[in-house]
Enzyme design. Sequence first.
Site, PDB file in Angstrom:
ATOM      1  N   ALA A 239       0.840  -1.194   0.000  1.00 33.62           N
ATOM      2  CA  ALA A 239       0.000   0.000   0.000  1.00 33.62           C
ATOM      3  C   ALA A 239       0.872   1.240   0.000  1.00 33.62           C
ATOM      4  O   ALA A 239       1.984   1.240   0.532  1.00 33.62           O
ATOM      5  CB  ALA A 239      -0.907   0.008   1.230  1.00 33.62           C
ATOM      6  N   ASP A 240       0.340   2.295  -0.599  1.00 29.36           N
ATOM      7  CA  ASP A 240       0.985   3.592  -0.507  1.00 29.36           C
ATOM      8  C   ASP A 240      -0.100   4.647  -0.427  1.00 29.36           C
ATOM      9  O   ASP A 240      -1.155   4.515  -1.054  1.00 29.36           O
ATOM     10  CB  ASP A 240       1.908   3.866  -1.701  1.00 29.36           C
ATOM     11  CG  ASP A 240       2.805   5.070  -1.464  1.00 29.36           C
ATOM     12  OD1 ASP A 240       3.378   5.173  -0.360  1.00 29.36           O
ATOM     13  OD2 ASP A 240       2.920   5.928  -2.352  1.00 29.36           O
ATOM     14  N   THR A 241       0.154   5.669   0.354  1.00 24.44           N
ATOM     15  CA  THR A 241      -0.781   6.776   0.526  1.00 24.44           C
ATOM     16  C   THR A 241       0.001   8.073   0.413  1.00 24.44           C
ATOM     17  O   THR A 241       1.046   8.223   1.051  1.00 24.44           O
ATOM     18  CB  THR A 241      -1.467   6.701   1.905  1.00 24.44           C
ATOM     19  OG1 THR A 241      -2.196   5.475   1.981  1.00 24.44           O
ATOM     20  CG2 THR A 241      -2.417   7.867   2.120  1.00 24.44           C
TER      21      THR A 241
END
EC number: 3.6.1.9
Length: 191
Positions: free
Chosen positions: A69-71
């Site tokens: 995941a990346d935000t």
Amino acid sequence: MLYLASQSPRRRQLLEQLGVAFAVIDVEVTEQREAGESPQDYVSRVARDKARAGLAALTDASSAWVLGADTEVVLDDEVFGKPRDAADAAAMLRRLSGRTHTVISTLWLVGGQGEYREECLSRVRFGALDDGLIQAYVASGEPFGKAGAYAIQGRAGAMVEHLAGSYSGVMGLPLFETARLLRRGGISPSP
């Protein structure tokens, strides 16, 4: 077996809320936006790179799934990563003050059976932040290690005037999209 390719304690806590068993893999990937790369493509690439690096680190990946995941916080097509220092954190918060920005959270589930992707876009509007508030918030230490120099689940929640989208997505792991992604991989989250 499910693995989470993340060093984020927030992502671990959020994934635990879904009631699935998982182990954590610490991975290091380059988080550098390429020339001409859109913010959404950048966030997606980093999340996929994390998942693929996690899968490559396993000795037996035949039945494994790795969640990456990346935000990132995006304002005016600029990606606000994690602040380098206090001055950088304050500068980010000044730019976000009184404005609406986008938070992009992208997830990749990667395994020998395939690769699946989900994305969550949220819109966050900060109220006007005066310099005293910004300095006090930076001094609290909370902005460090957070995209856009803030943690919505912490003291910065009081700065948020409006949120359209996913609260958990702004934290770093959108639960609705994560659950849907896991089901695509045959992993059943608890209701």
